[in-house]
Design an enzyme around this catalytic site. Structure first.
Site, short mmCIF file in Angstrom:
data_model
loop_
_atom_site.label_atom_id
_atom_site.label_comp_id
_atom_site.label_asym_id
_atom_site.label_seq_id
_atom_site.Cartn_x
_atom_site.Cartn_y
_atom_site.Cartn_z
N LYS A 33 92.49 -42.61 90.04
CA LYS A 33 91.04 -42.58 89.98
C LYS A 33 90.56 -41.31 90.64
O LYS A 33 91.17 -40.82 91.58
CB LYS A 33 90.47 -43.79 90.74
CG LYS A 33 89.04 -44.10 90.43
CD LYS A 33 88.92 -45.05 89.26
CE LYS A 33 87.47 -45.36 88.95
NZ LYS A 33 87.34 -46.31 87.85
N GLY A 47 73.45 -56.84 88.13
CA GLY A 47 73.69 -55.54 87.47
C GLY A 47 73.76 -55.72 85.97
O GLY A 47 74.60 -56.46 85.46
N GLY A 72 73.70 -52.91 83.65
CA GLY A 72 73.83 -51.57 83.09
C GLY A 72 74.68 -51.63 81.83
O GLY A 72 74.58 -52.57 81.04
#
Ligand code: NAD
Length: 354
Positions: A81, A182, A184
């Site tokens: 990552k 959330g 999104g």
């Protein structure tokens, strides 16, 4: 502060790269947890952190999560990552993305990046100008890849259905109450899929206008972000940022199931057992939210002639997520170990660390 490599989050990372480019102002961390199964794959997060240690912890925890996620999804990829440390003004420039692309290229294919929070498809296109080790690029209709959000949402929707079947014995989500933290790219997609099936939704997001609009579109209730975790519901679905399941958060929950897409939902390793003690069924985050990485990995491998490019192949692989979750829940019930521990043990075995 203790050395990073002695902290639990370091968890035997193979290598961690620090990137700083004075000219563009880029500061980034690229953490490669494991390349046992293949090149480390995992997205790039663009985020403003209160202090660099928080960025480091985020990179390490997310990177390990990617090792586990890719292994459990049956992908020939390791886990890594990147985080780009945004300044207080959160300014992201083409020069920064170019410098980041060069840094990824310098790793010679050991790390393959993609979108994460704060990074768009257009950003990935810019990074791709500097390196081939990128996925999540625009693709033709019917092909694997592109924006991973909708594929992640599909996997979570299927995972929620599996959890509802397992815990509540119901074959559909019609009338099942899901509280979503959330909405999104991922959470919004999950909400739309659940709404189509007649689920009852309660939504919360710090983006007040967007969540109101979605609430209206789907006929869903909207509550304030600080109220969503105590909504009485069947399923709590975290789809914002991680670490919301800490001791205080878990104590507030009034649900039977936690199943959502946010990475690193458990604030601490012992929080999984706390959920189990409260009788709440947990869908390990990196198992249920693998849809996006499945899609972008297929895209990457297809570009290298190593895999089919067909979107149906992606859907077939995402359809296996409920089966994996069921196996984890069954093993958890058989052994008394919480689902997150069961999943971790399975993943560690797959990456040669079991
Ligand atoms: P996004 O930025 O599109 O959506 C996140 C949403 O959460 C935003 O609408 C934001 O306003 C909201 N939010 C932030 N803090 C909040 C809070 N305290 N309370 C309520 N809402 C809050 O990001 P996304 O791509 O949808 O990703 C969401 C989560 O899923 C992240 O944890 C990400 O790492 C994880 N994830 C995403 C993907 C993917 O394919 N995009 C894949 C796997 C995991």
């Amino acid at each position: 502060m203790n050395a990073f490599w002695t902290q639990p989050d370091f968890d035997d990372h193979e290598v961690v790269h620090f990137v700083h480019d004075d000219k563009s102002g880029l500061t980034a961390i690229i953490a490669l947890h494991s390349t046992h199964l293949g090149p480390a794959a995992g997205g790039t997060r663009f985020w403003h952190y209160a202090e660099p240690g928080a960025a480091m912890r985020d990179a390490l925890r997310l990177s390990r999560g990617m090792s586990y996620k890719n292994a459990m999804a049956g992908l020939p990829m390791g886990g890594g990552k990147a985080v780009i440390l945004a300044g207080e003004d959160r300014r992201k420039t083409p020069e920064m993305l170019a410098a980041f692309g060069k840094a990824v290229d310098g790793l010679g294919g050991k790390y393959v990046t993609a979108e994460d929070v704060g990074i768009t498809v257009a950003d990935m296109v810019a990074v791709h100008q500097q390196t081939e080790f990128v996925s999540g690029l625009p693709v033709e209709e019917g092909e694997a890849g592109g924006n991973p959000g909708p594929f992640t949402a599909l996997g979570i929707y299927l995972g929620i259905k599996a959890a509802v079947k397992h815990k509540l014995g119901r074959d559909t989500v019609e009338g099942v109450h899901v509280a979503m933290q959330g909405v999104g790219s991922v959470g919004g997609g999950v909400a739309r899929l659940l709404a189509k099936d007649g689920a009852k939704l309660t939504l919360a997001d710090i983006a007040a206008d967007e969540v109101q609009a979605l609430g209206q579109e789907l006929g869903a209730d909207v509550v304030a972000p600080d109220a969503i975790m105590s909504v009485a519901c069947d399923v709590f679905s975290p789809n914002a940022l991680g670490a919301t399941l800490d001791e205080a958060g878990i104590a507030r929950l009034d649900c039977s199931i936690v199943a959502g897409g946010a990475n690193n939902q458990l604030a601490r390793p012992e929080n999984g057992a706390m959920l189990a003690e409260r009788g709440i069924l947990y869908a390990p985050d990196y198992v249920i939210n693998a849809g996006g990485i499945i899609s972008v990995t297929m895209e990457y491998l297809c570009r290298r002639d190593d895999a089919p490019c067909d979107i149906n192949e992606v859907r077939k692989r995402i359809a296996l997520i409920p089966e994996r979750l069921s196996k984890i829940w069954q093993d958890s019930e058989a052994t008394g170990s919480s689902p997150d521990r069961v999943a971790d043990a399975m993943a560690q075995k797959l990456i040669g660390r079991g």
